[in-house]
Design an enzyme around this catalytic site. Structure first.
Site, PDB file in Angstrom:
ATOM      1  N   CYS A  33      46.872  37.520  59.388  1.00 29.38           N
ATOM      2  CA  CYS A  33      48.163  37.920  59.648  1.00 29.38           C
ATOM      3  C   CYS A  33      48.588  38.324  61.010  1.00 29.38           C
ATOM      4  O   CYS A  33      50.059  38.531  61.161  1.00 29.38           O
ATOM      5  CB  CYS A  33      48.634  38.740  58.735  1.00 29.38           C
ATOM      6  SG  CYS A  33      47.471  40.278  58.644  1.00 29.38           S
ATOM      7  N   ASN A  44      41.770  43.173  45.450  1.00 27.91           N
ATOM      8  CA  ASN A  44      42.179  43.035  43.736  1.00 27.91           C
ATOM      9  C   ASN A  44      40.961  43.089  42.959  1.00 27.91           C
ATOM     10  O   ASN A  44      40.718  43.836  42.041  1.00 27.91           O
ATOM     11  CB  ASN A  44      43.025  41.855  43.633  1.00 27.91           C
ATOM     12  CG  ASN A  44      43.605  41.970  42.275  1.00 27.91           C
ATOM     13  OD1 ASN A  44      44.146  42.962  41.750  1.00 27.91           O
ATOM     14  ND2 ASN A  44      43.415  40.873  41.565  1.00 27.91           N
ATOM     15  N   VAL A  77      42.196  35.310  52.284  1.00 24.27           N
ATOM     16  CA  VAL A  77      42.151  34.008  53.162  1.00 24.27           C
ATOM     17  C   VAL A  77      40.873  33.544  53.539  1.00 24.27           C
ATOM     18  O   VAL A  77      40.602  32.513  53.821  1.00 24.27           O
ATOM     19  CB  VAL A  77      43.070  34.555  54.517  1.00 24.27           C
ATOM     20  CG1 VAL A  77      43.307  33.068  55.238  1.00 24.27           C
ATOM     21  CG2 VAL A  77      44.292  35.413  54.110  1.00 24.27           C
ATOM     22  N   GLY A 119      40.338  36.096  45.694  1.00 23.96           N
ATOM     23  CA  GLY A 119      41.523  35.439  46.606  1.00 23.96           C
ATOM     24  C   GLY A 119      41.863  36.242  47.814  1.00 23.96           C
ATOM     25  O   GLY A 119      42.815  37.017  47.945  1.00 23.96           O
ATOM     26  N   HIS A 153      30.957  32.555  30.647  1.00 24.65           N
ATOM     27  CA  HIS A 153      30.518  33.756  31.592  1.00 24.65           C
ATOM     28  C   HIS A 153      29.223  34.038  31.299  1.00 24.65           C
ATOM     29  O   HIS A 153      28.276  34.990  31.919  1.00 24.65           O
ATOM     30  CB  HIS A 153      31.632  34.899  31.281  1.00 24.65           C
ATOM     31  CG  HIS A 153      31.832  35.595  30.230  1.00 24.65           C
ATOM     32  ND1 HIS A 153      32.744  35.187  29.232  1.00 24.65           N
ATOM     33  CD2 HIS A 153      31.260  36.615  29.698  1.00 24.65           C
ATOM     34  CE1 HIS A 153      32.650  35.635  28.276  1.00 24.65           C
ATOM     35  NE2 HIS A 153      31.862  36.775  28.615  1.00 24.65           N
TER      36      HIS A 153
END
Ligand code: PCO
Length: 221
Positions: free
Chosen positions: A190, A123, A45, A43, A105
């Protein structure tokens, strides 16, 4: 080899040898069939470029894609090549109902010759460094055969990149033998300017292909 962070002055040890993680099986299969590449996105951009990345690889290799729930937010699935299967967390659960059923998996870690995580979010980097495995992507990494190579291309805000946790986590994944394709400096999503943008898909593809082809046994030997 060392990668030097351009904004924070600290040095990130990517790995001490050129590139690690090549099994005998991979060298044999390289010569006899197309490489099997597991392309993964987490996750950030930069996951907007995941379709482009899959297209770069799919002319040359058999590609399967794995994404986190957060990555799905940024990916336009219509940009993926038609023959690339996209696996998300829901598939881990929907393919298993009783003992003896496939465990996704495990199937994917066995299928792949190599895994590439691009983008690697702050993360997911932290999870991999800590051994957490709470989704399909991190479960594959936790079950990975480290004789087979993994490349990661981090992408995050520059303040996250220069946070001391990043260096600690990169050193931990380096110890696993995971290969770093470092981020670049540019204007970020950003509006901040600095290091943290994902390397271009063409650079990621070129790095991985060069690595795979450098391991190939010439046909006349
Ligand atoms: C910024 N976060 C980010 C993520 C990393 N950025 C990038 C590039 C993209 C545009 O070329 C977004 C792919 O800048 O990888 O920008 C603030 S939270």
């Amino acid at each position: 080899m060392q990668f030097i962070d351009q904004t924070s002055q600290f040095q990130i040890m990517a790995h001490s040898e050129p590139v690690r993680g090549v099994s005998d099986a991979m060298q044999v299969t390289n010569a006899s069939r197309r490489p099997r590449i597991l392309l993964a996105a987490s996750g950030s951009v930069a996951a907007i470029k995941f379709g482009n990345l899959c297209n770069c690889f799919s002319d040359w290799a058999d590609v399967k894609a794995v994404v986190t729930q957060s990555a799905l937010h940024f990916i336009d699935q219509s940009t993926l090549p038609k023959d690339v299967i996209l696996y998300a967390d829901e598939h881990e659960w929907s393919t298993w109902s009783k003992i003896g059923d496939r465990v996704l998996h495990i199937e994917l870690r066995q299928w792949a010759d190599i895994m590439v995580i691009a983008p690697l979010s702050a993360n997911t980097l932290a999870k991999i460094a800590s051994g957490l495995c709470d989704n399909l992507l991190t479960s594959i990494i936790r079950a990975w055969d480290y004789e087979k190579p993994i490349f990661v291309a981090p992408a995050m805000n520059t303040y996250m990149w220069t946070n001391p946790f990043t260096e600690k986590h990169l050193m931990m994944v380096d110890e696993l033998g995971i290969n770093l394709i470092p981020p670049v400096s540019k204007r970020l999503a950003c509006g901040d300017y600095g290091t943290g943008a994902m390397a271009e898909p063409s650079i990621i593809f070129g790095t991985v292909r060069l690595f795979m082809e450098s391991r190939q046994i010439p046909k006349d030997l």
